[in-house]
Design a protein around this motif. Structure first.
Motif, PDB file in Angstrom:
ATOM      1  N   GLN A  20       0.851  -1.189   0.000  1.00 53.60           N
ATOM      2  CA  GLN A  20       0.000   0.000   0.000  1.00 53.60           C
ATOM      3  C   GLN A  20       0.883   1.234   0.000  1.00 53.60           C
ATOM      4  O   GLN A  20       2.106   1.144   0.098  1.00 53.60           O
ATOM      5  CB  GLN A  20      -0.875   0.015   1.262  1.00 53.60           C
ATOM      6  CG  GLN A  20      -0.022   0.072   2.542  1.00 53.60           C
ATOM      7  CD  GLN A  20      -0.818   0.251   3.807  1.00 53.60           C
ATOM      8  OE1 GLN A  20      -1.544  -0.651   4.212  1.00 53.60           O
ATOM      9  NE2 GLN A  20      -0.658   1.407   4.452  1.00 53.60           N
ATOM     10  N   ARG A  31      -4.689   1.440   3.976  1.00 55.89           N
ATOM     11  CA  ARG A  31      -4.844  -0.014   3.969  1.00 55.89           C
ATOM     12  C   ARG A  31      -5.892  -0.452   2.950  1.00 55.89           C
ATOM     13  O   ARG A  31      -5.809  -1.544   2.372  1.00 55.89           O
ATOM     14  CB  ARG A  31      -5.214  -0.502   5.372  1.00 55.89           C
ATOM     15  CG  ARG A  31      -5.369  -2.004   5.490  1.00 55.89           C
ATOM     16  CD  ARG A  31      -5.402  -2.458   6.937  1.00 55.89           C
ATOM     17  NE  ARG A  31      -6.509  -1.876   7.684  1.00 55.89           N
ATOM     18  CZ  ARG A  31      -6.720  -2.107   8.988  1.00 55.89           C
ATOM     19  NH1 ARG A  31      -5.896  -2.893   9.673  1.00 55.89           N
ATOM     20  NH2 ARG A  31      -7.736  -1.541   9.605  1.00 55.89           N
ATOM     21  N   GLU A  32      -6.873   0.415   2.701  1.00 51.00           N
ATOM     22  CA  GLU A  32      -7.926   0.095   1.731  1.00 51.00           C
ATOM     23  C   GLU A  32      -7.514   0.393   0.298  1.00 51.00           C
ATOM     24  O   GLU A  32      -8.298   0.188  -0.629  1.00 51.00           O
ATOM     25  CB  GLU A  32      -9.192   0.874   2.086  1.00 51.00           C
ATOM     26  CG  GLU A  32      -9.828   0.385   3.386  1.00 51.00           C
ATOM     27  CD  GLU A  32     -10.987   1.254   3.844  1.00 51.00           C
ATOM     28  OE1 GLU A  32     -11.267   2.293   3.187  1.00 51.00           O
ATOM     29  OE2 GLU A  32     -11.623   0.900   4.850  1.00 51.00           O
ATOM     30  N   GLU A  89     -12.086   0.780  13.166  1.00 50.69           N
ATOM     31  CA  GLU A  89     -11.520  -0.439  12.581  1.00 50.69           C
ATOM     32  C   GLU A  89     -10.337  -0.948  13.390  1.00 50.69           C
ATOM     33  O   GLU A  89      -9.521  -0.150  13.883  1.00 50.69           O
ATOM     34  CB  GLU A  89     -11.100  -0.188  11.133  1.00 50.69           C
ATOM     35  CG  GLU A  89     -12.289  -0.089  10.190  1.00 50.69           C
ATOM     36  CD  GLU A  89     -11.879  -0.232   8.741  1.00 50.69           C
ATOM     37  OE1 GLU A  89     -10.676  -0.095   8.439  1.00 50.69           O
ATOM     38  OE2 GLU A  89     -12.765  -0.483   7.915  1.00 50.69           O
TER      39      GLU A  89
END
Length: 327
Positions: free
Chosen positions: A44, A164-165, A320
Motif C-alpha cells: 500500500q 490499507r484500503e 476499525e
C-alpha cells in the motif's frame, strides 16, 4: 533530575532498541537509523510520521497494520534529520508512494520537506499532510501558525485505514487536508517536563497553579491561574472548541482526552466525564470516545481535550481494528 536512564546522550537510541526488542511482532528498527518500521509485509501507500522523542507512545507506538508504516524518532523535543526521514521513506516504499504526516513545527516542516525532495530524486512519489490542531495560540515558540498535538494520532488512524484500503497518495493527501480542519485541541499543564540532557524543567508552575494552552514541548500557553475543579477546566476548553467549530445541536463528534505523561488515568476519566456532560448540555452527539496517554510530553502533568467532527466514514475508520503497540 531523577530519571530511569543511563547516559542522557543515549536515551533515544536505548529507547528505540528497547521498544523494538519488546514488540518484534509489531515493529523493527531500520539498521543504523532511529526509524521504527512495520515488521510485517504490506502492499500500500506508506505512511511516515515522526518528530522529536519524548511524546511516547507517539509516534512509534502507532506503527503497524492499519496505521503508520514508519516513525522517525528525533532526539528529545528535536526534529528528526532529513536523512533519517529519507531512510524511513526508502525502507517502507512499496512502489505506491509515501504520505508524510507532519506536526506543524518549524523544524519538522523544514526537515520533512527536505526529505521529500530527497525521496523524489529516488523517483518515490511523496506528499504530506500538516497537522495544526492546537487552537490555544496562533503562533508559538517553534511554529508559524498553530501547533500539531494530540489530534495527530486521529489523523494516523483515519488515514492509516484509508491507506490499507488502497487509496493513492493524492487521495490520502486531499482527504487528510480536509480532515485536519475538523480536528481541534486545547491542553493544560500542571507541571513542566525535564529534557534529560537539560536536567531541569522547561517551565515551573506553583503548587496551586495551572497553565491553559501549553504546548507539548512546554511552549507557553495563553493564561496561568490558580488550580480549579476539573469541571471548570473542561468548561473553558469546551467553550474554546465550540467557538472554533461553531457546532449545532445534534452534530456528531468524537471526544479524545489525552494525558501529558504524569497525569493518572483516574484524573483523565474525571475530565472526560465532565467534558461529556458539558457536551450533552450542548446537544452534541458523541459517537467516538478515547481516553489515555497517546501524545505525551515526558513527565509533564496535564491533559488535552481534542474533538473531531465525524461522519460515517470517519467513524468507521476510527473503529476499525489495527495491529499497533499503543492504539
Amino acid at each position: 533530575m531523577k530519571k530511569i536512564i543511563n547516559d542522557p546522550k543515549n536515551v533515544v537510541e536505548e529507547m528505540v532498541s528497547g521498544l523494538v526488542g519488546a514488540y518484534p511482532d509489531y515493529v523493527k528498527q531500520v539498521p543504523e537509523t532511529l526509524v521504527v518500521a512495520r515488521s510485517d509485509d504490506f502492499d500500500q501507500v506508506a505512511l511516515v510520521s515522526g518528530g522529536g522523542s519524548g511524546h511516547e507512545p507517539s509516534h512509534a507506538g502507532f506503527v503497524g497494520d492499519g496505521m503508520l508504516s514508519a516513525a522517525v524518532c528525533g532526539q528529545v523535543f528535536t526534529s528528526p534529520t532529513p536523512d533519517q526521514i529519507h531512510e524511513a521513506i526508502k525502507a517502507t516504499d512499496k512502489g505506491k508512494g509515501t504520505l508524510m504526516i507532519v506536526k506543524n513545527y518549524s523544524g519538522d516542516v523544514m526537515n520533512f520537506d527536505m526529505a521529500k525532495d530527497l525521496a523524489e530524486m529516488d523517483d518515490i512519489e511523496v506528499d504530506s499532510v500538516l497537522v495544526d490542531d492546537d487552537i490555544a495560540v496562533e503562533d508559538s515558540t517553534y511554529t508559524q501558525g498553530r501547533r500539531g498535538v494530540a489530534g495527530t494520532v486521529l489523523v494516523h488512524k483515519i488515514l492509516g485505514g484509508m491507506a490499507r484500503e488502497g487509496k493513492s497518495v493524492s487521495e490520502l493527501a486531499s482527504y487528510g487536508k480536509d480532515l485536519v480542519k475538523d480536528i481541534k485541541t486545547v491542553g493544560i499543564a500542571l507541571s513542566g517536563a525535564t529534557v534529560p540532557e537539560v536536567g531541569k524543567p522547561g517551565f515551573v508552575l506553583a503548587d496551586d497553579e495551572i497553565e491553559f494552552g501549553v504546548g507539548i514541548h512546554g511552549e507557553p500557553g495563553y493564561r496561568r491561574e490558580k488550580i480549579k475543579p476539573s469541571y471548570d477546566i473542561a468548561k473553558e476548553i469546551i467553550g474554546k472548541l465550540k467557538a472554533e467549530f461553531n457546532w449545532q445541536k445534534g452534530d456528531k463528534y468524537g471526544l479524545f482526552v489525552n494525558g501529558m505523561g504524569a497525569t493518572p488515568l483516574m484524573e483523565l476519566f474525571i475530565m472526560f466525564n465532565d467534558a461529556k456532560s458539558i457536551l450533552a448540555e450542548e446537544g452534541i452527539e458523541l459517537t467516538f470516545n478515547k481516553v489515555g496517554n497517546y501524545m505525551t510530553s515526558l513527565e509533564m502533568a496535564g491533559a488535552s481535550i481534542t474533538m473531531i467532527k465525524l461522519d460515517d466514514e470517519r467513524l468507521r475508520l476510527l473503529n476499525e481494528p489495527v495491529h499497533t503497540i499503543a492504539w
